[in-house]
Design an enzyme around this catalytic site. Sequence first.
Site, PDB file in Angstrom:
ATOM      1  N   GLU A  43       0.757  -1.010   0.168  1.00 10.39           N
ATOM      2  CA  GLU A  43      -0.011  -0.123   0.022  1.00 10.39           C
ATOM      3  C   GLU A  43       0.797   1.158   0.102  1.00 10.39           C
ATOM      4  O   GLU A  43       1.924   1.398   0.682  1.00 10.39           O
ATOM      5  CB  GLU A  43      -0.986  -0.193   1.167  1.00 10.39           C
ATOM      6  CG  GLU A  43      -1.784   1.384   1.341  1.00 10.39           C
ATOM      7  CD  GLU A  43      -2.557   1.192   2.798  1.00 10.39           C
ATOM      8  OE1 GLU A  43      -3.441   1.977   2.601  1.00 10.39           O
ATOM      9  OE2 GLU A  43      -2.047   0.444   3.723  1.00 10.39           O
ATOM     10  N   LYS A 109      -9.647   2.786  -2.349  1.00 11.06           N
ATOM     11  CA  LYS A 109      -9.961   2.187  -0.956  1.00 11.06           C
ATOM     12  C   LYS A 109     -11.201   2.651  -0.397  1.00 11.06           C
ATOM     13  O   LYS A 109     -11.713   3.908  -0.015  1.00 11.06           O
ATOM     14  CB  LYS A 109      -8.747   2.616   0.115  1.00 11.06           C
ATOM     15  CG  LYS A 109      -8.791   1.861   1.194  1.00 11.06           C
ATOM     16  CD  LYS A 109      -7.578   2.251   2.259  1.00 11.06           C
ATOM     17  CE  LYS A 109      -7.414   1.891   3.452  1.00 11.06           C
ATOM     18  NZ  LYS A 109      -6.338   2.245   4.286  1.00 11.06           N
ATOM     19  N   CYS A 143      -5.534  -2.714   2.570  1.00 12.26           N
ATOM     20  CA  CYS A 143      -5.566  -2.666   4.267  1.00 12.26           C
ATOM     21  C   CYS A 143      -6.789  -2.797   4.882  1.00 12.26           C
ATOM     22  O   CYS A 143      -7.058  -3.696   5.226  1.00 12.26           O
ATOM     23  CB  CYS A 143      -4.642  -1.255   4.450  1.00 12.26           C
ATOM     24  SG  CYS A 143      -3.688  -1.473   5.939  1.00 12.26           S
TER      25      CYS A 143
END
Length: 258
Positions: A43, A109, A143
């Site tokens: 990431e 995200k 994540c």
Amino acid sequence: MQTDLQIAIIQKDLVWENAIKNKAKLDVLLEDIQNVDVIILPEMFTTGFSMVPKPLAEDMNGETVDWMQQKAAHFDAAVVGSIIINNKGRYYNRMLFVHPKGKIETYDKRHTFTLAGEHKAYTSGKNKLIVDYKGWKICPLICYDLRFPVWSRNVEEYDLLIYVANWPIPRINAWKTLLKARAIENMSYCIGVNRVGVDTNGYEYNGNSMAIDFLGNELTEVVENEEKIIYATLSKNKLRNVRTKLPFLEDKDQFTIH
């Protein structure tokens, strides 16, 4: 359709907020890669997990996107990783799936990490992405998304989940446990790519990147506190056979995400 997929997991330390140095280090680390289908980076691999996107953000015509396309062409492999993107004045933690011939697919995200203030600096994504690559259906996530099983629920019959992360040591047991949970509940291969090193905020990362099969078995060695390329081979035939024998996904609950 390709029955086996060869994966290169890039577990790397990241130079804080320095895209030029991070890509230069990756140039060296990636030199010896051969005969892989997918190369996966952590990431925010050009900056670390920074909450000051304005001076760091690039656009989709920027140098890092071009760098990823060059690498994908050079290695004849998809290159995957997230970077900071500016789109019309909004900043996104955006995953790029760059195909060998240059095509780019993106995922923003969805679950911004409120504990670090990511929700204040970045705009949350709205759409899930399923990539069709060499006959494999791949779902790339980022994540904090790992903690939310509804978002990753396998309603698209994907074959592979990918999570890229900056996941710190104090919560590393959750990282390992949740990766296995996502693989098991979705009857899917699952790959987690985490960084190593210490960032400017003092957060420590020890890697524990891994590939996991559809039953929760680890396919790769667990490497801690070391920059390393970790290789994994995924078998479509094994996945199909297990899904046929254990058709658990057919009994899943039906719901709609709003």
